[in-house]
Design an enzyme around this catalytic site. Sequence first.
Site, PDB file in Angstrom:
ATOM      1  N   GLY A  10       0.783  -1.238   0.000  1.00  0.00           N
ATOM      2  CA  GLY A  10       0.000   0.000   0.000  1.00  0.00           C
ATOM      3  C   GLY A  10       0.811   1.283   0.000  1.00  0.00           C
ATOM      4  O   GLY A  10       0.270   2.357   0.287  1.00  0.00           O
ATOM      5  N   SER A  11       2.089   1.207  -0.367  1.00  0.00           N
ATOM      6  CA  SER A  11       2.891   2.448  -0.333  1.00  0.00           C
ATOM      7  C   SER A  11       2.397   3.445  -1.388  1.00  0.00           C
ATOM      8  O   SER A  11       2.401   4.656  -1.153  1.00  0.00           O
ATOM      9  CB  SER A  11       4.380   2.148  -0.519  1.00  0.00           C
ATOM     10  OG  SER A  11       4.643   1.701  -1.826  1.00  0.00           O
ATOM     11  N   ASN A  12       1.949   2.943  -2.535  1.00  0.00           N
ATOM     12  CA  ASN A  12       1.410   3.870  -3.552  1.00  0.00           C
ATOM     13  C   ASN A  12       0.079   4.466  -3.088  1.00  0.00           C
ATOM     14  O   ASN A  12      -0.157   5.656  -3.264  1.00  0.00           O
ATOM     15  CB  ASN A  12       1.233   3.165  -4.898  1.00  0.00           C
ATOM     16  CG  ASN A  12       2.528   3.153  -5.676  1.00  0.00           C
ATOM     17  OD1 ASN A  12       2.946   4.173  -6.213  1.00  0.00           O
ATOM     18  ND2 ASN A  12       3.195   2.010  -5.697  1.00  0.00           N
ATOM     19  N   MET A  74      -3.008  -6.987  -7.826  1.00  0.00           N
ATOM     20  CA  MET A  74      -2.325  -8.062  -8.543  1.00  0.00           C
ATOM     21  C   MET A  74      -3.257  -9.076  -9.197  1.00  0.00           C
ATOM     22  O   MET A  74      -2.873 -10.222  -9.408  1.00  0.00           O
ATOM     23  CB  MET A  74      -1.355  -8.775  -7.582  1.00  0.00           C
ATOM     24  CG  MET A  74      -0.246  -7.861  -7.116  1.00  0.00           C
ATOM     25  SD  MET A  74       0.641  -7.119  -8.528  1.00  0.00           S
ATOM     26  CE  MET A  74       2.045  -6.411  -7.702  1.00  0.00           C
ATOM     27  N   ARG A  75      -4.487  -8.660  -9.521  1.00  0.00           N
ATOM     28  CA  ARG A  75      -5.403  -9.555 -10.220  1.00  0.00           C
ATOM     29  C   ARG A  75      -5.763  -8.963 -11.574  1.00  0.00           C
ATOM     30  O   ARG A  75      -5.701  -7.744 -11.767  1.00  0.00           O
ATOM     31  CB  ARG A  75      -6.684  -9.721  -9.390  1.00  0.00           C
ATOM     32  CG  ARG A  75      -6.444 -10.276  -7.997  1.00  0.00           C
ATOM     33  CD  ARG A  75      -6.122 -11.753  -8.006  1.00  0.00           C
ATOM     34  NE  ARG A  75      -7.264 -12.573  -8.372  1.00  0.00           N
ATOM     35  CZ  ARG A  75      -8.188 -12.988  -7.510  1.00  0.00           C
ATOM     36  NH1 ARG A  75      -8.097 -12.681  -6.244  1.00  0.00           N
ATOM     37  NH2 ARG A  75      -9.193 -13.743  -7.919  1.00  0.00           N
ATOM     38  N   ASN A  89      -3.336   2.062 -14.194  1.00  0.00           N
ATOM     39  CA  ASN A  89      -2.449   1.184 -13.424  1.00  0.00           C
ATOM     40  C   ASN A  89      -1.036   1.747 -13.453  1.00  0.00           C
ATOM     41  O   ASN A  89      -0.663   2.459 -14.395  1.00  0.00           O
ATOM     42  CB  ASN A  89      -2.455  -0.217 -14.057  1.00  0.00           C
ATOM     43  CG  ASN A  89      -1.580  -1.206 -13.292  1.00  0.00           C
ATOM     44  OD1 ASN A  89      -1.579  -1.221 -12.068  1.00  0.00           O
ATOM     45  ND2 ASN A  89      -0.813  -2.013 -14.009  1.00  0.00           N
ATOM     46  N   HIS A  91       2.956   0.364 -13.237  1.00  0.00           N
ATOM     47  CA  HIS A  91       3.704  -0.887 -13.385  1.00  0.00           C
ATOM     48  C   HIS A  91       5.204  -0.584 -13.316  1.00  0.00           C
ATOM     49  O   HIS A  91       5.677   0.364 -13.970  1.00  0.00           O
ATOM     50  CB  HIS A  91       3.355  -1.549 -14.725  1.00  0.00           C
ATOM     51  CG  HIS A  91       4.031  -2.865 -14.911  1.00  0.00           C
ATOM     52  ND1 HIS A  91       3.590  -4.020 -14.293  1.00  0.00           N
ATOM     53  CD2 HIS A  91       5.143  -3.201 -15.603  1.00  0.00           C
ATOM     54  CE1 HIS A  91       4.392  -5.015 -14.616  1.00  0.00           C
ATOM     55  NE2 HIS A  91       5.341  -4.552 -15.416  1.00  0.00           N
TER      56      HIS A  91
HETATM   57  C1  GAR Z   1       4.296  -1.224  -7.071  1.00  0.00           C
HETATM   58  O1  GAR Z   1       5.676  -1.156  -7.272  1.00  0.00           O
HETATM   59  C2  GAR Z   1       3.565  -1.354  -8.392  1.00  0.00           C
HETATM   60  O2  GAR Z   1       4.224  -0.738  -9.449  1.00  0.00           O
HETATM   61  C3  GAR Z   1       3.543  -2.845  -8.574  1.00  0.00           C
HETATM   62  O3  GAR Z   1       3.310  -3.366  -7.293  1.00  0.00           O
HETATM   63  C4  GAR Z   1       3.916  -2.503  -6.341  1.00  0.00           C
HETATM   64  C5  GAR Z   1       2.932  -2.268  -5.218  1.00  0.00           C
HETATM   65  O4  GAR Z   1       3.536  -1.646  -4.132  1.00  0.00           O
HETATM   66  N1  GAR Z   1       2.517  -3.217  -9.501  1.00  0.00           N
HETATM   67  C6  GAR Z   1       2.634  -4.210 -10.361  1.00  0.00           C
HETATM   68  O5  GAR Z   1       3.609  -4.925 -10.434  1.00  0.00           O
HETATM   69  C7  GAR Z   1       1.432  -4.389 -11.275  1.00  0.00           C
HETATM   70  N2  GAR Z   1       1.702  -5.320 -12.307  1.00  0.00           N
HETATM   71  P1  GAR Z   1       2.665  -0.942  -3.015  1.00  0.00           P
HETATM   72  O6  GAR Z   1       1.632  -1.976  -2.551  1.00  0.00           O
HETATM   73  O7  GAR Z   1       3.646  -0.619  -1.920  1.00  0.00           O
HETATM   74  O8  GAR Z   1       2.040   0.258  -3.632  1.00  0.00           O
END
Ligand code: GAR
Length: 169
Positions: A10-12, A74-75, A89, A91
Amino acid sequence: MIAVLASGAGSNLESLLLNNIPIDLVASDKPNCNALKIASNHGVSNIIACKKLKRLEQMLSKNEYSLIILAGFMRVLSPWFVKKYKIINIHPSLLPEFKGLHAIEQALEAKVSQTGVTIHYVDEGVDTGEIIYQHSCPIEATDTVSTLKQKIQTLEHKIYPEIIYRCLK
Ligand code: GAR
């Protein structure tokens, strides 16, 4: 109404909340994930969790959204759901390189000199939607999964709120 879908740390999501993106609802397929704790700590009033994707999509589809934001979700969403809403999204690679899971590990294994971050619209495929914005990140010989992830996520936390503000205008 704006919804964020997240499955992990959940950092984003936290960076969006700290940057005052007006998030009305946070949903997850992982009921115990840290992203939901972050949503609750920041006072998000609507929080939905369901392991079954179809059920989660049905619950979400009771509302209209101006934007749905995937932040580490991630789904792969169902085609009808993707068609119904504007979804974006983030990535951790320069798409179309290193689609799918473990994009940071894929870039290190490929021994490329740079990778980066892509923000894109979500279509029915996996990381195939129209690209909105990309930012590169050099890979040093000394980088590990952990150091590169840290660099990429620092970049993500800066650019995702900026691009979302542009999408909302
Ligand atoms: C992020 O780095 C995002 O880019 C990646 O998951 C991480 C989630 O981090 N997303 C993917 O790989 C999507 N295919 P977070 O939960 O700390 O935000």
